[in-house]
Design a protein around this motif. Sequence first.
Motif, PDB file in Angstrom:
ATOM      1  N   SER A 130       0.820  -1.417   0.219  1.00  0.00           N
ATOM      2  CA  SER A 130      -0.244   0.003  -0.195  1.00  0.00           C
ATOM      3  C   SER A 130       0.891   1.449  -0.054  1.00  0.00           C
ATOM      4  O   SER A 130       0.464   2.743  -0.195  1.00  0.00           O
ATOM      5  N   HIS A 131       1.989   0.747   0.465  1.00  0.00           N
ATOM      6  CA  HIS A 131       3.319   2.002   0.779  1.00  0.00           C
ATOM      7  C   HIS A 131       3.297   3.103  -0.917  1.00  0.00           C
ATOM      8  O   HIS A 131       3.515   3.426  -1.559  1.00  0.00           O
ATOM      9  N   TYR A 132       3.033   2.082  -2.076  1.00  0.00           N
ATOM     10  CA  TYR A 132       3.131   2.860  -3.092  1.00  0.00           C
ATOM     11  C   TYR A 132       1.602   2.229  -4.248  1.00  0.00           C
ATOM     12  O   TYR A 132       2.372   1.951  -5.103  1.00  0.00           O
ATOM     13  N   GLU A 161       6.650  13.581  -9.549  1.00  0.00           N
ATOM     14  CA  GLU A 161       8.160  12.797  -7.644  1.00  0.00           C
ATOM     15  C   GLU A 161       7.510  11.514  -7.175  1.00  0.00           C
ATOM     16  O   GLU A 161       7.861  11.568  -6.051  1.00  0.00           O
ATOM     17  N   ARG A 162       7.758  10.561  -8.671  1.00  0.00           N
ATOM     18  CA  ARG A 162       7.644   8.968  -8.179  1.00  0.00           C
ATOM     19  C   ARG A 162       8.565   8.637  -9.389  1.00  0.00           C
ATOM     20  O   ARG A 162       8.488   8.617 -10.373  1.00  0.00           O
ATOM     21  N   PRO A 163       9.398   8.134  -8.634  1.00  0.00           N
ATOM     22  CA  PRO A 163      10.577   7.461  -9.143  1.00  0.00           C
ATOM     23  C   PRO A 163      10.475   6.549 -10.368  1.00  0.00           C
ATOM     24  O   PRO A 163       9.185   5.451  -9.374  1.00  0.00           O
ATOM     25  N   THR A 164      10.450   6.038 -11.250  1.00  0.00           N
ATOM     26  CA  THR A 164      10.395   5.071 -12.361  1.00  0.00           C
ATOM     27  C   THR A 164      11.255   4.318 -13.228  1.00  0.00           C
ATOM     28  O   THR A 164      12.429   4.588 -12.458  1.00  0.00           O
ATOM     29  N   LEU A 165      11.269   3.359 -13.618  1.00  0.00           N
ATOM     30  CA  LEU A 165      12.712   2.472 -14.347  1.00  0.00           C
ATOM     31  C   LEU A 165      12.705   3.244 -15.393  1.00  0.00           C
ATOM     32  O   LEU A 165      13.238   2.334 -16.618  1.00  0.00           O
ATOM     33  N   VAL A 166      12.617   4.863 -16.264  1.00  0.00           N
ATOM     34  CA  VAL A 166      12.274   4.016 -17.267  1.00  0.00           C
ATOM     35  C   VAL A 166      13.693   5.562 -16.854  1.00  0.00           C
ATOM     36  O   VAL A 166      13.702   6.720 -16.116  1.00  0.00           O
ATOM     37  N   ARG A 167      14.695   4.980 -18.220  1.00  0.00           N
ATOM     38  CA  ARG A 167      15.908   5.435 -17.537  1.00  0.00           C
ATOM     39  C   ARG A 167      16.077   7.007 -19.308  1.00  0.00           C
ATOM     40  O   ARG A 167      15.627   6.792 -20.053  1.00  0.00           O
ATOM     41  N   GLY A 175      16.341   5.316 -12.982  1.00  0.00           N
ATOM     42  CA  GLY A 175      15.406   6.213 -13.817  1.00  0.00           C
ATOM     43  C   GLY A 175      14.383   7.935 -13.620  1.00  0.00           C
ATOM     44  O   GLY A 175      14.488   8.042 -12.251  1.00  0.00           O
ATOM     45  N   ILE A 176      14.298   7.940 -14.405  1.00  0.00           N
ATOM     46  CA  ILE A 176      13.657   9.118 -13.659  1.00  0.00           C
ATOM     47  C   ILE A 176      12.272   9.229 -13.223  1.00  0.00           C
ATOM     48  O   ILE A 176      11.274   8.363 -12.828  1.00  0.00           O
ATOM     49  N   SER A 177      11.841  10.411 -11.603  1.00  0.00           N
ATOM     50  CA  SER A 177      10.919  10.763 -11.296  1.00  0.00           C
ATOM     51  C   SER A 177       9.847  11.505 -12.173  1.00  0.00           C
ATOM     52  O   SER A 177      10.309  12.381 -12.783  1.00  0.00           O
ATOM     53  N   ILE A 178       8.244  10.575 -12.357  1.00  0.00           N
ATOM     54  CA  ILE A 178       7.022  11.326 -13.184  1.00  0.00           C
ATOM     55  C   ILE A 178       6.503  11.844 -12.379  1.00  0.00           C
ATOM     56  O   ILE A 178       5.874  10.844 -10.672  1.00  0.00           O
ATOM     57  N   GLY A 200       9.127  -0.604  -6.011  1.00  0.00           N
ATOM     58  CA  GLY A 200       8.151   0.225  -6.075  1.00  0.00           C
ATOM     59  C   GLY A 200       7.765   1.840  -7.389  1.00  0.00           C
ATOM     60  O   GLY A 200       7.492   2.064  -8.440  1.00  0.00           O
ATOM     61  N   ARG A 201       9.603   0.851  -7.952  1.00  0.00           N
ATOM     62  CA  ARG A 201       9.789   1.810  -9.305  1.00  0.00           C
ATOM     63  C   ARG A 201       8.458   1.598 -10.270  1.00  0.00           C
ATOM     64  O   ARG A 201       8.079   1.767 -11.204  1.00  0.00           O
TER      65      ARG A 201
END
Length: 564
Positions: A90-92, A287-293, A282-285, A176-177
């Motif tokens: 639920s944290h994510y 303010e949420r970190p992602t795995l998008v290099r 990965g970038i943040s979208i 999470g990412r």
Amino acid sequence: MRIGIDIGGTHTDGVLIDGNRLVAAAKVPTNHDNLLESISQALHSILAGQDPVRVQTLNLSTTLTTNAIVTGNTEPVGMLVAAGPGIVPSHYRIGDHYHIVYGSLDHLGTETTALDEQDLTEAIASYREQGIKCFAVASKFSPRNPVHENRMLDALADEADFVSCGHLLSGQLNFGRRIHTLYYNSAIWRTFRTFTSALTASLKGFQLQAEVNILKADGGTMPLTRAREMPVQSIFSGPAASVMGILATARADQDLLMLDIGGTTTDIAVFADGEPLLEREGISIQERPTLVRAIRVESIGIGGDSLIQIKAGQVATGPQRIGPCMAVGGPAPSLMDALNTASITSFGDVDRSRQGLATLAASHQMDPEQLARAAIEAALDTLVAKITTLLQELNSKPVYTIHEILTDRVIAPARLVIIGGPAMAFKELLATRLGMEVIVPPLYEVANAVGAALTRTTSHLTLSADTARGRLSVPMLNIFRPIARGFSLQDATGEATKLLIADLNQAGVTMQADEIQITQADAFNMVDGGYTSGKNIRVEAQVRPAVVGQLDDSSTTVRMAESP
């Protein structure tokens, strides 16, 4: 021949390149309500008098996915998440339709608790009632074993228009990412699919038979067919085009800064020894970190159309933009109008710029020239402060380039390269402020489109091997198969190279083994009962971002067409 089109916040730029020579260039206003119209206008301009059959490649950099997320023009996503003990899923939580399905795998990918079928059935029934048709499925250790994600995928078969699946997204284990990336990928899928379908139909009208690629955030391209399955990779492709434009139009062989000054924002990038920095995790979208290099780019709300305001006697420039500058018919004074008033530029209707500044100055008992200079200084203050903060942050920790990780390395740029429409206006201003050499490449106005045109396809994969269990996995290719106990690190690097080449070939991209870069190759002994039971092997392979060539000097003589 190659075409590059960059859809910016204010203008859409297009270029036609033959070998290393620029044949034609165009700049048209971006219609955010109809991006296809902007693309068509650019294509009409650059293809005038040309044989479209000769065009082999069309690379497109688009703001579509970025704008969809920023404006909330996204679709509800049914998130199905299985985590198990040791983590609180639920944290994510993201979106309004986030369901946790009980079940778990351990860190080796062994199922410790079967997926709860009742949880799954109830979640899908809820989605059905709400009319949700786009989904994402994520299990914590799915790159080691996709069994739970595959089960959720099967259960959605009759319900879904589209499903983003975690283990196909990345070989990394950051749960999470992965959840955030899956969510955004499904949220923008329909918007992206509708646009690309219309684009494909439109290109037939131009008699173009070229391969069509979408620019990714990492500075490479991906075939349109793959972009439709992974549209989130196209987010922030505009800043990536800026960086690749520098590599294609300017000398990049040392530490340097890049500014791409547009109408709405300025993108700032840093090069170390001529290599762009990479957001490797990965970038943040939002303010949420992602795995998008992605190539590391910082954006700031300063551009030629940045609004000038006076608040409590203080002059401020940006980040707001309410339209183009007054010199081209805009509603209020902007930074470009200040540059006109200060006689630094002569853009559009200079008299209209001066009248607008005079009216604003008079309402605050100021001199128009004084107001113009103050607005320019305010913009420079913001830019210099952002550059200073960025360099301090980069030098406080290890950084990645598109080639390698740099540790204990101070990045100290001595050169600044500026591109974008207002670039020439800022050349001397920033040289004075920063005390460094400032270069404006000859093709500064369309450098983004040049970068888009000349960038090559990139790809990467992660291969993991557990010789004790006799298992090999390449999750992004959906490969999970047995291996012999004697499988070695050398075998793993060879297999990773071969698989990446084969995957690119399947997408219609020819790549040679010497173009594949191994960025990680590790093997660790696994011990069981005091004895070595096997090896845990991990290999990462990539085709790194690069341009296929640089334009020659004759390209600087090409006249650029600008549509009204």
